[in-house]
Design a protein around this motif. Structure first.
Motif, PDB file in Angstrom:
ATOM      1  N   TYR A 179     -12.679  -2.852  -4.843  1.00 43.51           N
ATOM      2  CA  TYR A 179     -11.523  -3.680  -5.196  1.00 43.51           C
ATOM      3  C   TYR A 179     -11.858  -4.592  -6.367  1.00 43.51           C
ATOM      4  O   TYR A 179     -11.052  -4.794  -7.269  1.00 43.51           O
ATOM      5  N   ALA A 221      -4.337  -0.118  -8.342  1.00 44.28           N
ATOM      6  CA  ALA A 221      -4.789   1.244  -8.063  1.00 44.28           C
ATOM      7  C   ALA A 221      -4.165   2.249  -9.022  1.00 44.28           C
ATOM      8  O   ALA A 221      -4.654   3.352  -9.175  1.00 44.28           O
ATOM      9  N   SER A 240      -5.859  -0.591  -0.561  1.00 43.89           N
ATOM     10  CA  SER A 240      -5.622  -1.396  -1.764  1.00 43.89           C
ATOM     11  C   SER A 240      -4.246  -2.053  -1.731  1.00 43.89           C
ATOM     12  O   SER A 240      -4.015  -3.072  -2.356  1.00 43.89           O
ATOM     13  N   ARG A 245     -10.055  -4.521 -10.029  1.00 45.91           N
ATOM     14  CA  ARG A 245      -9.341  -5.673 -10.595  1.00 45.91           C
ATOM     15  C   ARG A 245      -9.842  -6.004 -11.987  1.00 45.91           C
ATOM     16  O   ARG A 245      -9.171  -6.668 -12.741  1.00 45.91           O
ATOM     17  N   MET A 288      -9.126   2.716  -1.622  1.00 46.86           N
ATOM     18  CA  MET A 288      -7.857   2.428  -2.266  1.00 46.86           C
ATOM     19  C   MET A 288      -6.693   2.545  -1.292  1.00 46.86           C
ATOM     20  O   MET A 288      -5.623   2.012  -1.524  1.00 46.86           O
ATOM     21  N   VAL A 343      -4.952  -4.971  -5.911  1.00 50.63           N
ATOM     22  CA  VAL A 343      -5.727  -4.015  -6.701  1.00 50.63           C
ATOM     23  C   VAL A 343      -4.802  -3.079  -7.478  1.00 50.63           C
ATOM     24  O   VAL A 343      -3.949  -2.425  -6.892  1.00 50.63           O
ATOM     25  N   LYS A 379      -4.420  -5.430  -0.863  1.00 53.81           N
ATOM     26  CA  LYS A 379      -5.117  -6.295  -1.816  1.00 53.81           C
ATOM     27  C   LYS A 379      -4.349  -6.268  -3.137  1.00 53.81           C
ATOM     28  O   LYS A 379      -3.463  -5.462  -3.322  1.00 53.81           O
TER      29      LYS A 379
END
Length: 108
Positions: free
Chosen positions: A11, A55, A48, A15, A45, A53, A51
């Motif tokens: 992650y 992706a 993800s 980012r 992911m 993120v 989060k």
DNA sequence: GGCGTGACTTGAA
DNA sequence: ATTCAAGCCACGC
């Protein structure tokens, strides 16, 4: 002792992907020392979405949006990439090798 | 608790 | 050159 999990590292790197750039699962995995565990990056992911993120900036090693099916929409991933200036054609990133961002090389 | 699956990659035939 | 196979490890049933 590593208090950071492999997933968290994924992650974190994800980012760090700059705007308008893309990378591959294997590149991240290799940077983390698990070049053969690219699948784990993909599985990471999967969470993800919980989060922040991006992706959508992560594709497979040929620049194909393999995981676009996991996004909410069918063309959301492509939409996001094109929104950043990344041209996508037939689920494949145009000029991928030029837009490729290698953490092991950029972050050294 | 075992088996299969999966957002992949690399190498060999 | 392309096609096939194996490896990696976590999660779900």
């Amino acid at each position: 002792m590593e208090e950071v999990s492999f997933f968290d590292k994924v992650y974190d790197v994800a980012r760090l992907i700059p705007y308008g750039r893309v990378t591959s699962y294997g590149a991240i995995a290799k940077y983390l020392g698990a070049a053969r565990s690219a699948r784990m990056v993909g599985w990471a992911m999967n969470n993800s979405h919980t989060k922040d993120v991006p992706a959508h900036r992560v594709v497979n090693r040929v620049g194909v949006l393999t995981g676009k099916h996991h996004f909410e929409g069918t063309n959301l991933m492509q939409q996001l990439l094109e929104n950043e200036g990344v041209k996508v054609e037939d689920n494949q990133v145009v000029d991928f090798k030029n837009l490729f961002w290698d953490p092991a090389q950029e972050l050294r």
